[in-house]
Each structure stands twice: as structure tokens, then as C-alpha cells.
Design a protein around this motif. Structure first.
Motif, PDB file in Angstrom:
ATOM      1  N   TYR A 236       0.836  -1.166  -0.118  1.00 26.01           N
ATOM      2  CA  TYR A 236       0.132   0.070   0.011  1.00 26.01           C
ATOM      3  C   TYR A 236       0.950   1.326  -0.142  1.00 26.01           C
ATOM      4  CZ  TYR A 236      -3.765   3.233   1.241  1.00 26.01           C
ATOM      5  OH  TYR A 236      -4.708   4.353   1.376  1.00 26.01           O
ATOM      6  N   ARG A 237       0.616   2.149  -0.842  1.00 26.30           N
ATOM      7  CA  ARG A 237       1.410   3.408  -0.872  1.00 26.30           C
ATOM      8  C   ARG A 237       2.679   3.172  -1.235  1.00 26.30           C
ATOM      9  NH1 ARG A 237      -3.098   6.044  -2.279  1.00 26.30           N
ATOM     10  NH2 ARG A 237      -4.446   6.580  -0.757  1.00 26.30           N
ATOM     11  N   GLY A 238       3.169   2.108  -1.970  1.00 19.63           N
ATOM     12  CA  GLY A 238       4.587   2.114  -2.263  1.00 19.63           C
ATOM     13  C   GLY A 238       5.455   1.160  -1.020  1.00 19.63           C
ATOM     14  N   GLY A 239       4.626   0.684  -0.239  1.00 19.95           N
ATOM     15  CA  GLY A 239       5.143  -0.063   0.923  1.00 19.95           C
ATOM     16  C   GLY A 239       4.621  -1.356   1.371  1.00 19.95           C
ATOM     17  N   LEU A 240       5.208  -2.377   1.628  1.00 17.53           N
ATOM     18  CA  LEU A 240       4.858  -3.693   2.386  1.00 17.53           C
ATOM     19  C   LEU A 240       4.370  -3.351   3.888  1.00 17.53           C
ATOM     20  CD1 LEU A 240       4.422  -6.661   1.775  1.00 17.53           C
ATOM     21  CD2 LEU A 240       6.626  -7.026   2.792  1.00 17.53           C
ATOM     22  N   MET A 241       3.267  -3.901   4.245  1.00 14.62           N
ATOM     23  CA  MET A 241       2.845  -3.695   5.618  1.00 14.62           C
ATOM     24  C   MET A 241       1.884  -4.801   5.572  1.00 14.62           C
ATOM     25  SD  MET A 241       0.423  -0.294   5.064  1.00 14.62           S
ATOM     26  CE  MET A 241       1.964   0.536   3.883  1.00 14.62           C
ATOM     27  N   ASN A 242       1.227  -4.881   7.060  1.00 15.53           N
ATOM     28  CA  ASN A 242       0.205  -5.972   7.325  1.00 15.53           C
ATOM     29  C   ASN A 242      -0.899  -5.127   7.436  1.00 15.53           C
ATOM     30  OD1 ASN A 242      -0.231  -4.783  10.161  1.00 15.53           O
ATOM     31  ND2 ASN A 242       1.638  -5.988  10.679  1.00 15.53           N
ATOM     32  N   ALA A 243      -2.321  -5.882   7.264  1.00 13.26           N
ATOM     33  CA  ALA A 243      -3.505  -5.322   7.010  1.00 13.26           C
ATOM     34  C   ALA A 243      -3.820  -4.439   8.179  1.00 13.26           C
ATOM     35  CB  ALA A 243      -4.589  -6.387   7.158  1.00 13.26           C
ATOM     36  N   ARG A 244      -3.393  -4.625   9.419  1.00 13.07           N
ATOM     37  CA  ARG A 244      -3.673  -3.965  10.567  1.00 13.07           C
ATOM     38  C   ARG A 244      -3.093  -2.330  10.028  1.00 13.07           C
ATOM     39  NH1 ARG A 244      -1.176  -2.601  15.619  1.00 13.07           N
ATOM     40  NH2 ARG A 244      -2.626  -2.245  17.152  1.00 13.07           N
ATOM     41  N   THR A 245      -1.858  -2.354   9.908  1.00 14.37           N
ATOM     42  CA  THR A 245      -1.079  -1.226   9.597  1.00 14.37           C
ATOM     43  C   THR A 245      -1.689  -0.695   8.559  1.00 14.37           C
ATOM     44  OG1 THR A 245       0.993  -2.225  10.445  1.00 14.37           O
ATOM     45  CG2 THR A 245       1.234  -0.217   9.115  1.00 14.37           C
ATOM     46  N   LYS A 246      -1.991  -1.154   7.516  1.00 12.27           N
ATOM     47  CA  LYS A 246      -2.647  -0.473   6.462  1.00 12.27           C
ATOM     48  C   LYS A 246      -4.226   0.072   6.729  1.00 12.27           C
ATOM     49  CE  LYS A 246      -5.247  -1.141   2.174  1.00 12.27           C
ATOM     50  NZ  LYS A 246      -5.658  -2.043   0.873  1.00 12.27           N
ATOM     51  N   ALA A 247      -4.893  -0.366   7.695  1.00 14.11           N
ATOM     52  CA  ALA A 247      -6.063   0.152   8.347  1.00 14.11           C
ATOM     53  C   ALA A 247      -5.709   1.409   9.043  1.00 14.11           C
ATOM     54  CB  ALA A 247      -6.740  -0.850   8.991  1.00 14.11           C
ATOM     55  N   MET A 248      -4.660   1.461   9.846  1.00 11.84           N
ATOM     56  CA  MET A 248      -4.445   2.557  10.495  1.00 11.84           C
ATOM     57  C   MET A 248      -3.748   3.697   9.816  1.00 11.84           C
ATOM     58  SD  MET A 248      -2.087   0.584  13.416  1.00 11.84           S
ATOM     59  CE  MET A 248      -1.467   2.079  14.311  1.00 11.84           C
ATOM     60  N   LEU A 249      -3.241   3.345   8.593  1.00  6.34           N
ATOM     61  CA  LEU A 249      -2.658   4.483   7.636  1.00  6.34           C
ATOM     62  C   LEU A 249      -3.715   4.822   6.847  1.00  6.34           C
ATOM     63  CD1 LEU A 249      -0.106   5.848   6.517  1.00  6.34           C
ATOM     64  CD2 LEU A 249       0.220   4.251   4.643  1.00  6.34           C
ATOM     65  N   VAL A 250      -4.706   4.247   6.483  1.00  5.91           N
ATOM     66  CA  VAL A 250      -5.928   4.518   5.720  1.00  5.91           C
ATOM     67  C   VAL A 250      -6.734   5.515   6.666  1.00  5.91           C
ATOM     68  CG1 VAL A 250      -8.053   4.080   4.841  1.00  5.91           C
ATOM     69  CG2 VAL A 250      -6.094   2.788   4.376  1.00  5.91           C
ATOM     70  N   ALA A 251      -6.944   5.225   8.023  1.00  8.72           N
ATOM     71  CA  ALA A 251      -7.590   6.180   8.927  1.00  8.72           C
ATOM     72  C   ALA A 251      -6.922   7.521   8.965  1.00  8.72           C
ATOM     73  CB  ALA A 251      -7.705   5.244  10.289  1.00  8.72           C
TER      74      ALA A 251
ATOM     75  N   LEU B 226      -6.462  13.334   7.562  1.00 11.19           N
ATOM     76  CA  LEU B 226      -5.658  14.309   6.929  1.00 11.19           C
ATOM     77  C   LEU B 226      -6.408  15.282   5.489  1.00 11.19           C
ATOM     78  CD1 LEU B 226      -2.205  12.783   6.980  1.00 11.19           C
ATOM     79  CD2 LEU B 226      -2.767  14.809   8.055  1.00 11.19           C
ATOM     80  N   GLY B 227      -7.048  14.256   5.042  1.00 10.80           N
ATOM     81  CA  GLY B 227      -7.628  14.562   3.817  1.00 10.80           C
ATOM     82  C   GLY B 227      -6.803  14.257   2.742  1.00 10.80           C
ATOM     83  N   SER B 228      -5.839  13.561   2.523  1.00 13.13           N
ATOM     84  CA  SER B 228      -4.776  13.614   1.641  1.00 13.13           C
ATOM     85  C   SER B 228      -3.959  12.165   1.743  1.00 13.13           C
ATOM     86  CB  SER B 228      -3.764  14.758   1.633  1.00 13.13           C
ATOM     87  OG  SER B 228      -3.158  14.796   2.826  1.00 13.13           O
ATOM     88  N   SER B 229      -3.365  11.724   0.590  1.00 11.48           N
ATOM     89  CA  SER B 229      -2.755  10.572   0.929  1.00 11.48           C
ATOM     90  C   SER B 229      -1.134  10.590   1.113  1.00 11.48           C
ATOM     91  CB  SER B 229      -2.652   9.726  -0.464  1.00 11.48           C
ATOM     92  OG  SER B 229      -2.195  10.435  -1.342  1.00 11.48           O
ATOM     93  N   LEU B 230      -0.489   9.474   1.746  1.00 16.69           N
ATOM     94  CA  LEU B 230       0.709   9.712   1.926  1.00 16.69           C
ATOM     95  C   LEU B 230       1.697   8.757   1.292  1.00 16.69           C
ATOM     96  CD1 LEU B 230       0.191   9.517   5.940  1.00 16.69           C
ATOM     97  CD2 LEU B 230       0.851  11.701   4.457  1.00 16.69           C
TER      98      LEU B 230
ATOM     99  N   ASN C 146      -1.768  13.142  13.394  1.00  9.24           N
ATOM    100  CA  ASN C 146      -2.762  12.284  12.964  1.00  9.24           C
ATOM    101  C   ASN C 146      -2.284  10.868  12.966  1.00  9.24           C
ATOM    102  OD1 ASN C 146      -5.183  13.942  12.424  1.00  9.24           O
ATOM    103  ND2 ASN C 146      -3.725  15.191  11.179  1.00  9.24           N
ATOM    104  N   LEU C 147      -0.941  10.816  12.682  1.00  6.78           N
ATOM    105  CA  LEU C 147      -0.819   9.175  12.961  1.00  6.78           C
ATOM    106  C   LEU C 147      -0.861   8.942  14.193  1.00  6.78           C
ATOM    107  CD1 LEU C 147       2.605   9.471  10.633  1.00  6.78           C
ATOM    108  CD2 LEU C 147       0.342   7.998  10.114  1.00  6.78           C
ATOM    109  N   ARG C 148      -0.330   9.742  15.184  1.00  4.59           N
ATOM    110  CA  ARG C 148      -0.310   9.437  16.682  1.00  4.59           C
ATOM    111  C   ARG C 148      -1.872   9.150  17.169  1.00  4.59           C
ATOM    112  NH1 ARG C 148       4.170  12.607  19.945  1.00  4.59           N
ATOM    113  NH2 ARG C 148       6.135  11.640  18.951  1.00  4.59           N
ATOM    114  N   LEU C 149      -2.730   9.818  16.623  1.00  3.59           N
ATOM    115  CA  LEU C 149      -4.025   9.600  17.022  1.00  3.59           C
ATOM    116  C   LEU C 149      -4.667   8.475  16.618  1.00  3.59           C
ATOM    117  CD1 LEU C 149      -5.695  13.222  15.768  1.00  3.59           C
ATOM    118  CD2 LEU C 149      -5.185  12.429  18.255  1.00  3.59           C
ATOM    119  N   VAL C 150      -4.338   7.801  15.625  1.00  2.00           N
ATOM    120  CA  VAL C 150      -4.812   6.396  15.115  1.00  2.00           C
ATOM    121  C   VAL C 150      -4.126   5.364  15.705  1.00  2.00           C
ATOM    122  CG1 VAL C 150      -5.879   7.458  13.222  1.00  2.00           C
ATOM    123  CG2 VAL C 150      -3.667   6.282  13.044  1.00  2.00           C
ATOM    124  N   GLY C 151      -3.058   5.586  16.517  1.00  2.00           N
ATOM    125  CA  GLY C 151      -2.434   4.413  17.250  1.00  2.00           C
ATOM    126  C   GLY C 151      -0.776   4.308  16.765  1.00  2.00           C
TER     127      GLY C 151
END
Length: 278
Positions: free
Chosen positions: A139-154, A159-163, A206-211
Motif C-alpha cells: 500500500y502506498r509503495g510499501g509492504l505492511m500488514n492489514a492492521r497497519t494499512k487500516a491505521m494508515l488509511v484512517a 488528513l484528507g490526503s494520501s501519504l 494524526n498518525l499518533r491519533l490513530v495508534g
């Protein structure tokens, strides 16, 4: 006879000498066991080894004691360390247990995963609030697990923008400056290209807010500008990521010198599961 018999009914039948269906009896046995809260155990396993003392992680004592008692019963942990503090000795004992199950590498780091935690608790406790990393995804150019992806999406939603990811998870032998934090799950390096200083701070908050435990890394610290993020309580964390998560809880910056946290303050510090319940 009814197709479903509750655990309470099974116990009542047993007391009268009447045989209950096997599944009902099993349910009654499980219902009588204490519950180890995996979220609490993971939090303690991140924080306690980084403490300068043997203080307990709030809300974790009872669950940690269940795990330590089970380790002691297998002669993996001396009884003097069965104290509710998931410190380095308990981490070592748990890693030994994981290796006894055939786990190696990241899977035998001493950080409890759902499978090993459940196996350790057989006939002693059940596991509640199970935390699962999920499958590996890109996702977004990097390998991660599904939980981390869900956090990043949140976080992106806030933010209203992608990373953009410059280094993902499960990357053993990756960037030298990362010191092994990306060997396992839950670790991300995020590009700040084109961001103002204010935007970098907003993204980190915002990253901190989601965990995530998240910090802006700078040239003054020996890095090219980027945001380093560790998903709190990811059960696939490397030891380095586990230590950084613990340092974040303790108000530190996640670097080797263990300086004061230089990121935006959020309160309370929550995991992904806690964020979802809030």
C-alpha cells in the motif's frame, strides 16, 4: 433435548450427575477460566522492559500474571518474577516458549502473538481482546500488514490526503539507520517531500491519533527528513520497534539516546483498537 445447552446449564447437569453434550461441557470449562486481555499484555510487553524500575503498566497486572504463571508452570520463569511486570526476564522466558513451539526470528522475539498466547493458556486461561496483524499487503509503495494499512488509511482520512511510504515493514537488512525496526511488522517511513514544517507536524499528530508512535526525523538527528512511525501493539513488531513503542509511551523520542519526545503531544496515547472504540 435442546440443541444448545449453555455453560451454566452444563454445570448444573454435571452437578446432578447428568451427562451434558460434549460441546456444552467444553464451553462450561472455558467459561470458568480467567481471561488474559491480549491488548493489555502487549502494552505491558512494550512498556515494562523500557522502564527504569519494576512499575506495572496500568490495567495489565492481572493478564500479565496469568501469562507469567503459565510460564512458571513450564519452568521457564522463576516464581520471583511472577509479579505482573512484563520486564526483560519475562520477555526472555516468553521468547524461549515461542522457540519451543518452533518459532524463529521475529516470531520468537518475546512479544506475545495470538497463537502462542492461546497455546500457553491451554487449560489455564482464555484470551480476550485478540490483536491480529493480518495478511501482508502492499500500500502506498510499501509492504505492511492489514492492521497497519487500516491505521494508515484512517490517518489519511483525518488528513484528507494520501501519504507516500519510503520504507515499509518486513524489511530485514533494510536501511542501516533504521537499526532493525523495520525487520518486522508495524514500521513505516513516510515521505515528507514538499511538506511544510507545519504540515509535517500535522501528519505526525494524526498518525499518533490513530495508534502510531510517530516522530519527525531530521538531519540534525542524522537522517534525511522523514516521518518514522511504529504501529503500537503490532504483534509482529521487531525487538527494535517494540522498544520504540515502549519509549513513546514513556515520553521519549525512540532514538538510541532516549531523549525527550519531540513530537506533537496527544492525550491519551491510544492503540488502533482503542482509537476504534473511542
Amino acid at each position: 433435548m435442546l440443541k444448545k445447552v449453555t455453560a451454566l446449564t452444563a454445570l448444573a447437569l454435571f452437578s446432578l450427575g447428568v451427562a451434558a453434550p460434549a460441546n456444552a461441557t467444553q464451553n462450561a470449562t472455558l467459561a470458568a477460566l480467567p481471561v488474559a486481555n491480549m491488548e493489555a499484555v502487549l502494552k505491558a510487553a512494550q512498556i515494562d522492559p523500557r522502564r527504569p524500575d519494576s512499575a506495572l503498566t496500568p490495567g495489565a497486572k492481572d493478564s500479565v500474571l496469568l501469562v507469567e504463571q503459565a510460564l512458571a508452570a513450564k519452568s521457564l520463569l522463576a516464581t520471583q518474577y511472577v509479579d505482573g511486570h512484563f520486564g526483560t526476564t519475562t520477555i526472555t522466558a516468553y521468547a524461549t516458549y515461542q522457540r519451543s513451539l518452533g518459532y524463529t526470528g521475529i516470531d520468537a522475539s518475546g512479544l506475545p502473538g495470538p497463537s502462542s498466547l492461546q497455546q500457553l493458556g491451554t487449560s489455564r486461561y482464555t484470551v480476550g481482546n485478540v490483536v491480529s496483524a493480518g495478511a501482508k499487503v502492499n500500500y502506498r509503495g510499501g509492504l505492511m500488514n492489514a492492521r497497519t494499512k487500516a491505521m494508515l488509511v484512517a490517518a489519511e482520512g483525518l488528513l484528507g490526503s494520501s501519504l507516500s511510504i519510503t520504507q515499509g515493514s518486513y524489511n530485514p537488512g533494510g536501511v542501516d539507520a533504521s537499526a532493525g525496526t523495520h525487520d518486522g511488522g508495524g514500521a513505516l517511513d513516510i515521505s515528507v517531500s514538499g511538506m511544510s514544517a507545519a504540515t509535517r507536524t500535522t501528519v505526525t499528530r494524526n498518525l499518533r491519533l490513530v495508534g502510531f508512535a510517530a516522530w519527525i526525523r531530521t538531519p540534525a538527528q542524522g537522517f534525511a527528513y522523514h516521518i518514522h512511525a511504529i504501529a503500537l501493539s503490532d504483534p509482529d513488531q521487531s525487538s527494535g520497534a517494540q522498544h520504540q513503542a515502549g519509549d513513546y509511551y514513556l515520553g521519549q523520542n525512540g532514538l538510541a539516546g532516549r531523549g525527550a519526545d519531540d513530537g506533537p503531544a496527544v492525550s491519551p496515547k491510544r492503540t488502533w483498537e482503542e482509537y476504534q472504540r473511542s
